[in-house]
Design a protein around this motif. Structure first.
Motif, PDB file in Angstrom:
ATOM      1  N   PRO A 227     -11.272   4.400  -8.464  1.00  0.00           N
ATOM      2  CA  PRO A 227     -10.726   3.171  -7.862  1.00  0.00           C
ATOM      3  C   PRO A 227     -11.037   1.906  -8.647  1.00  0.00           C
ATOM      4  O   PRO A 227     -10.216   0.994  -8.698  1.00  0.00           O
ATOM      5  CB  PRO A 227     -11.398   3.150  -6.477  1.00  0.00           C
ATOM      6  CG  PRO A 227     -11.718   4.575  -6.176  1.00  0.00           C
ATOM      7  CD  PRO A 227     -12.062   5.191  -7.500  1.00  0.00           C
ATOM      8  N   GLN A 228     -12.226   1.850  -9.263  1.00  0.00           N
ATOM      9  CA  GLN A 228     -12.611   0.635  -9.989  1.00  0.00           C
ATOM     10  C   GLN A 228     -11.796   0.406 -11.255  1.00  0.00           C
ATOM     11  O   GLN A 228     -11.707  -0.723 -11.739  1.00  0.00           O
ATOM     12  CB  GLN A 228     -14.110   0.701 -10.363  1.00  0.00           C
ATOM     13  CG  GLN A 228     -15.062   0.662  -9.175  1.00  0.00           C
ATOM     14  CD  GLN A 228     -15.135   1.976  -8.423  1.00  0.00           C
ATOM     15  OE1 GLN A 228     -14.781   3.034  -8.976  1.00  0.00           O
ATOM     16  NE2 GLN A 228     -15.572   1.926  -7.168  1.00  0.00           N
ATOM     17  N   MET A 403     -10.423 -10.954  -7.199  1.00  0.00           N
ATOM     18  CA  MET A 403      -9.856 -11.409  -5.931  1.00  0.00           C
ATOM     19  C   MET A 403      -9.350 -10.273  -5.049  1.00  0.00           C
ATOM     20  O   MET A 403      -9.173 -10.460  -3.846  1.00  0.00           O
ATOM     21  CB  MET A 403      -8.692 -12.380  -6.197  1.00  0.00           C
ATOM     22  CG  MET A 403      -9.086 -13.653  -6.912  1.00  0.00           C
ATOM     23  SD  MET A 403      -7.645 -14.693  -7.332  1.00  0.00           S
ATOM     24  CE  MET A 403      -6.940 -14.973  -5.702  1.00  0.00           C
ATOM     25  N   GLY A 404      -9.066  -9.117  -5.633  1.00  0.00           N
ATOM     26  CA  GLY A 404      -8.495  -8.031  -4.849  1.00  0.00           C
ATOM     27  C   GLY A 404      -6.986  -7.977  -4.978  1.00  0.00           C
ATOM     28  O   GLY A 404      -6.348  -8.845  -5.598  1.00  0.00           O
ATOM     29  N   ARG A 405      -6.386  -6.938  -4.349  1.00  0.00           N
ATOM     30  CA  ARG A 405      -4.948  -6.716  -4.487  1.00  0.00           C
ATOM     31  C   ARG A 405      -4.115  -7.741  -3.727  1.00  0.00           C
ATOM     32  O   ARG A 405      -3.218  -8.386  -4.273  1.00  0.00           O
ATOM     33  CB  ARG A 405      -4.578  -5.321  -3.961  1.00  0.00           C
ATOM     34  CG  ARG A 405      -4.825  -4.163  -4.890  1.00  0.00           C
ATOM     35  CD  ARG A 405      -6.182  -4.043  -5.455  1.00  0.00           C
ATOM     36  NE  ARG A 405      -6.429  -2.738  -6.057  1.00  0.00           N
ATOM     37  CZ  ARG A 405      -7.351  -2.528  -6.976  1.00  0.00           C
ATOM     38  NH1 ARG A 405      -8.103  -3.514  -7.407  1.00  0.00           N
ATOM     39  NH2 ARG A 405      -7.536  -1.310  -7.458  1.00  0.00           N
ATOM     40  N   LYS A 519      -8.807  -2.630  -2.561  1.00  0.00           N
ATOM     41  CA  LYS A 519      -9.668  -2.680  -3.731  1.00  0.00           C
ATOM     42  C   LYS A 519     -10.868  -1.738  -3.560  1.00  0.00           C
ATOM     43  O   LYS A 519     -11.560  -1.759  -2.558  1.00  0.00           O
ATOM     44  CB  LYS A 519     -10.166  -4.110  -3.948  1.00  0.00           C
ATOM     45  CG  LYS A 519     -11.067  -4.260  -5.168  1.00  0.00           C
ATOM     46  CD  LYS A 519     -11.597  -5.684  -5.289  1.00  0.00           C
ATOM     47  CE  LYS A 519     -12.564  -5.798  -6.469  1.00  0.00           C
ATOM     48  NZ  LYS A 519     -13.136  -7.146  -6.597  1.00  0.00           N
ATOM     49  N   ASN A 520     -11.069  -0.866  -4.575  1.00  0.00           N
ATOM     50  CA  ASN A 520     -12.198   0.077  -4.637  1.00  0.00           C
ATOM     51  C   ASN A 520     -12.197   1.114  -3.513  1.00  0.00           C
ATOM     52  O   ASN A 520     -13.219   1.752  -3.258  1.00  0.00           O
ATOM     53  CB  ASN A 520     -13.531  -0.674  -4.625  1.00  0.00           C
ATOM     54  CG  ASN A 520     -13.740  -1.501  -5.880  1.00  0.00           C
ATOM     55  OD1 ASN A 520     -13.152  -1.214  -6.922  1.00  0.00           O
ATOM     56  ND2 ASN A 520     -14.554  -2.542  -5.783  1.00  0.00           N
ATOM     57  N   LEU A 521     -11.054   1.296  -2.842  1.00  0.00           N
ATOM     58  CA  LEU A 521     -10.955   2.316  -1.810  1.00  0.00           C
ATOM     59  C   LEU A 521     -10.304   3.568  -2.388  1.00  0.00           C
ATOM     60  O   LEU A 521      -9.448   3.472  -3.280  1.00  0.00           O
ATOM     61  CB  LEU A 521     -10.132   1.809  -0.621  1.00  0.00           C
ATOM     62  CG  LEU A 521     -10.788   0.720   0.238  1.00  0.00           C
ATOM     63  CD1 LEU A 521      -9.837   0.278   1.334  1.00  0.00           C
ATOM     64  CD2 LEU A 521     -12.096   1.213   0.843  1.00  0.00           C
ATOM     65  N   GLN A 535      -9.834   0.031   8.372  1.00  0.00           N
ATOM     66  CA  GLN A 535     -11.036  -0.779   8.306  1.00  0.00           C
ATOM     67  C   GLN A 535     -12.287   0.068   8.519  1.00  0.00           C
ATOM     68  O   GLN A 535     -13.337  -0.186   7.920  1.00  0.00           O
ATOM     69  CB  GLN A 535     -10.970  -1.897   9.360  1.00  0.00           C
ATOM     70  CG  GLN A 535     -12.051  -2.950   9.221  1.00  0.00           C
ATOM     71  CD  GLN A 535     -11.975  -3.681   7.899  1.00  0.00           C
ATOM     72  OE1 GLN A 535     -10.903  -4.007   7.421  1.00  0.00           O
ATOM     73  NE2 GLN A 535     -13.125  -3.942   7.291  1.00  0.00           N
ATOM     74  N   GLN A 536     -12.186   1.095   9.375  1.00  0.00           N
ATOM     75  CA  GLN A 536     -13.325   1.981   9.595  1.00  0.00           C
ATOM     76  C   GLN A 536     -13.716   2.693   8.301  1.00  0.00           C
ATOM     77  O   GLN A 536     -14.884   2.833   7.974  1.00  0.00           O
ATOM     78  CB  GLN A 536     -12.998   3.007  10.680  1.00  0.00           C
ATOM     79  CG  GLN A 536     -12.967   2.420  12.082  1.00  0.00           C
ATOM     80  CD  GLN A 536     -12.677   3.483  13.134  1.00  0.00           C
ATOM     81  OE1 GLN A 536     -12.544   4.657  12.801  1.00  0.00           O
ATOM     82  NE2 GLN A 536     -12.579   3.057  14.375  1.00  0.00           N
ATOM     83  N   LYS A 537     -12.711   3.157   7.539  1.00  0.00           N
ATOM     84  CA  LYS A 537     -12.986   3.835   6.278  1.00  0.00           C
ATOM     85  C   LYS A 537     -13.631   2.878   5.285  1.00  0.00           C
ATOM     86  O   LYS A 537     -14.508   3.256   4.518  1.00  0.00           O
ATOM     87  CB  LYS A 537     -11.688   4.394   5.696  1.00  0.00           C
ATOM     88  CG  LYS A 537     -11.104   5.509   6.551  1.00  0.00           C
ATOM     89  CD  LYS A 537      -9.832   6.020   5.942  1.00  0.00           C
ATOM     90  CE  LYS A 537      -9.252   7.131   6.821  1.00  0.00           C
ATOM     91  NZ  LYS A 537      -8.002   7.656   6.282  1.00  0.00           N
ATOM     92  N   LYS A 538     -13.179   1.647   5.324  1.00  0.00           N
ATOM     93  CA  LYS A 538     -13.751   0.650   4.425  1.00  0.00           C
ATOM     94  C   LYS A 538     -15.226   0.418   4.752  1.00  0.00           C
ATOM     95  O   LYS A 538     -16.079   0.329   3.861  1.00  0.00           O
ATOM     96  CB  LYS A 538     -12.954  -0.653   4.556  1.00  0.00           C
ATOM     97  CG  LYS A 538     -13.349  -1.732   3.545  1.00  0.00           C
ATOM     98  CD  LYS A 538     -12.409  -2.916   3.690  1.00  0.00           C
ATOM     99  CE  LYS A 538     -12.791  -4.021   2.705  1.00  0.00           C
ATOM    100  NZ  LYS A 538     -11.919  -5.192   2.820  1.00  0.00           N
TER     101      LYS A 538
END
Length: 544
Positions: A227-228, A403-405, A519-521, A535-538
């Motif tokens: 992911p990174q 900043m993220g996607r 991002k990074n997931l 959100q739980q997975k995050k």
């Protein structure tokens, strides 16, 4: 989601990923120019009607005296509203009195003109030949040039749907190899096309494969990378497309004959087709489709390339099955394409992504028309546009990491819209500022497109990732076709098309806001992965 564990075991950013990405980039640099070939092979050079006294080599000097070519052109071809020689009409008889503008001639009426019944003479200073000069696609037949370009786009729309579905059904590798072969055969044959109909048909078939290959390269790079590093992998592939644009400009400058240019870009595709047999199939696709033996084989192959020792002892079929058991159980229920729209969260994502792709493509293609104001040198324009896009993609990588996607995509989409809207209301005399804003908009559009290429696969499950990619390519094609049609709004207001181009990306940015940050997931594998609380997975990932 457990596929990330397997990827870490065999190496998620090692020698294999570097070699794979280099292979994809080399192909993309030579493949992407096939989308833009008609910029040169179908260019319309300067032309005027063939005239006996002007263009017949058998006419002796005694018949025309010592008159220059400009003088002969003046008495043979009428002038248009811009005081330039007409391209589609000629005088029925030479108008010698036009050589004496200060003389008055009695009983002179408006001279009779006629269409170019004997054909045209083309300026060969820029292009030695194009399909336009080959089949006289000028004047009354000029619309046929647009038909050729429209058929290429229609082919890409059809191919994105068909091959996107087949990639999810039969695998990324086999469809990618087939499409490379199809491009090689069709575009090589197009270089020898005897008629416009044959050429158009072959370009339609080639167009149905080109974007499929580029889309599959992106999916393969994402599915084999951690992911990174996904944003970097997609950015490099996108940069290869920009490099392809610049390469096409330089190659077309060196090769002015359209058949030779077409052949030069097409023959290497046979080499790439032969090389594609060494591509590695997506392990996520293999496992989700219950091909565990093949998946294990590909994982061990990647591990060996990445220098992982004694991998056979730790990476076994039992380990593979236990790691992916949950995903395998979910995958037992074969999902049909209709499931895309029956699952609430997935349906919303697909619809949002479709609109975002369409709304991004409209201003991107509209800006191409605006960037032509850089000058008449079409070769320089091609290189310049590729360079601006290249810079935009590098900036996109930085924002993706910091900043993220979602915030990055919204930022660049708003920047595209605002640059176009400000440019629309600027004074026409501020040419330098207008060019700078157009360049800013083009770079921002490339950045937004790169970020979308990262964000979209991370929002869709493995079982439908190629299908959704096909739908997004379809949306981009519709946007590309819609962009020139919007120019017809100029009959109501010269500013209206550009206002529309500016509003579209701002609306797209608003549609991105409700989409989740990825991002990074890890990549979702099944529909349930998308439907479960993201959100739980995050939060679980953060705690672990």
């Amino acid at each position: 989601m457990a596929s990330e564990v397997l990827l870490d075991r065999v190496g998620s950013l090692g020698r294999f990923q570097i070699l794979q990405l280099a292979f994809f980039c080399i192909i993309s640099i030579l493949l992407f120019p096939h989308v833009l070939l008609e910029n040169f092979t179908a260019a319309i050079p300067g032309h005027h009607c063939w005239v006996h006294i002007l263009n017949n080599d058998t006419v002796s000097e005694n018949e025309t005296g010592t008159l220059s070519q400009d003088a002969l052109l003046r008495v043979s071809i009428p002038l248009d509203s811009n005081l330039r020689p007409e391209k589609c009409r000629r005088f029925v008889h030479p108008q010698w009195q036009l050589l004496y503008p200060n003389e008055s001639f009695s009983n002179m009426s408006e001279p009779d003109t006629e269409p170019c019944v004997d054909g045209w003479v083309y300026d060969q200073s820029c292009f030695s030949s194009t399909i336009v000069t080959e089949w006289d696609l000028v004047c009354e037949s000029e619309s046929q040039k647009s038909v050729v370009q429209s058929l290429l786009m229609a082919g890409s729309l059809l191919g994105s749907l068909l091959y996107g579905y087949l990639s999810d059904r039969f695998g990324r590798k086999i469809i990618c190899s087939w499409c490379l072969l199809q491009v090689a055969v069709c575009d090589t044959c197009a270089a020898f096309a005897p008629t416009l109909l044959v050429y158009s048909t072959l370009r339609f078939l080639a167009g149905s494969s080109i974007l499929t290959v580029l889309g599959n390269f992106t999916l393969q790079a994402i599915e084999w990378t951690n992911p990174q590093s996904r944003s970097m992998a997609v950015m490099l592939l996108s940069c290869a497309w920009s490099a392809g644009q610049m390469f096409l400009g330089g190659l077309a400058f060196a090769i002015r004959d359209w058949r030779t240019l077409q052949l030069t870009l097409s023959v290497p595709m046979f080499v790439f087709f032969m090389s594609s047999r060494w591509m590695v199939e997506s392990v996520q696709w293999l496992i989700i489709n219950n091909q565990l033996d093949e998946g294990l084989k590909e994982l061990r192959r990647v591990a060996h390339i990445n220098g992982k020792k004694n991998i056979e002892e730790t990476l076994t079929i039992e380990f593979l099955r236990s790691t992916m058991q949950e995903e395998l159980d979910k995958a037992q229920i074969k999902a049909s394409v209709s499931c895309l729209f029956r699952a609430p969260k997935l349906r919303v994502r697909v619809l949002y992504l479709f609109f975002v792709k369409l709304a991004t493509a409209v201003p991107s293609n509209g800006l191409i028309l605006n960037l032509q104001h850089f000058g008449r040198n079409i070769y320089l324009f091609q290189v310049l546009f590729g360079a601006v896009a290249l810079i935009g993609r590098f900036v996109a990588l930085w924002t993706l990491d910091h900043m993220g996607r979602r915030p990055s995509q919204v930022l660049f989409l708003f920047l595209v819209g605002l640059s176009i809207l400000v440019n629309t209301f600027l004074n026409q005399e501020l040419q330098t500022l207008r060019v700078a804003l157009a360049s800013l908009g083009a770079g921002a559009a490339s950045a937004a497109s790169t970020i979308s290429a990262v964000h979209q696969p991370e929002l869709t499950p493995t079982v439908f990732r190629s299908t959704v990619t096909g739908l997004c390519i379809l949306a981009s094609g519709i946007g590309a076709a819609l962009a020139p049609l919007l120019m017809t709004l100029m009959r109501y207001s010269p500013l209206l098309p550009w206002i529309t181009y500016g509003v579209f990306p701002i609306l797209a940015g608003l549609f991105v806001l409700p989409l989740p940050e990825t991002k990074n997931l890890p990549l979702p594998d099944t529909i349930d992965d998308v439907e479960n609380d993201f959100q739980q997975k995050k939060n679980k990932k953060r705690k672990s």
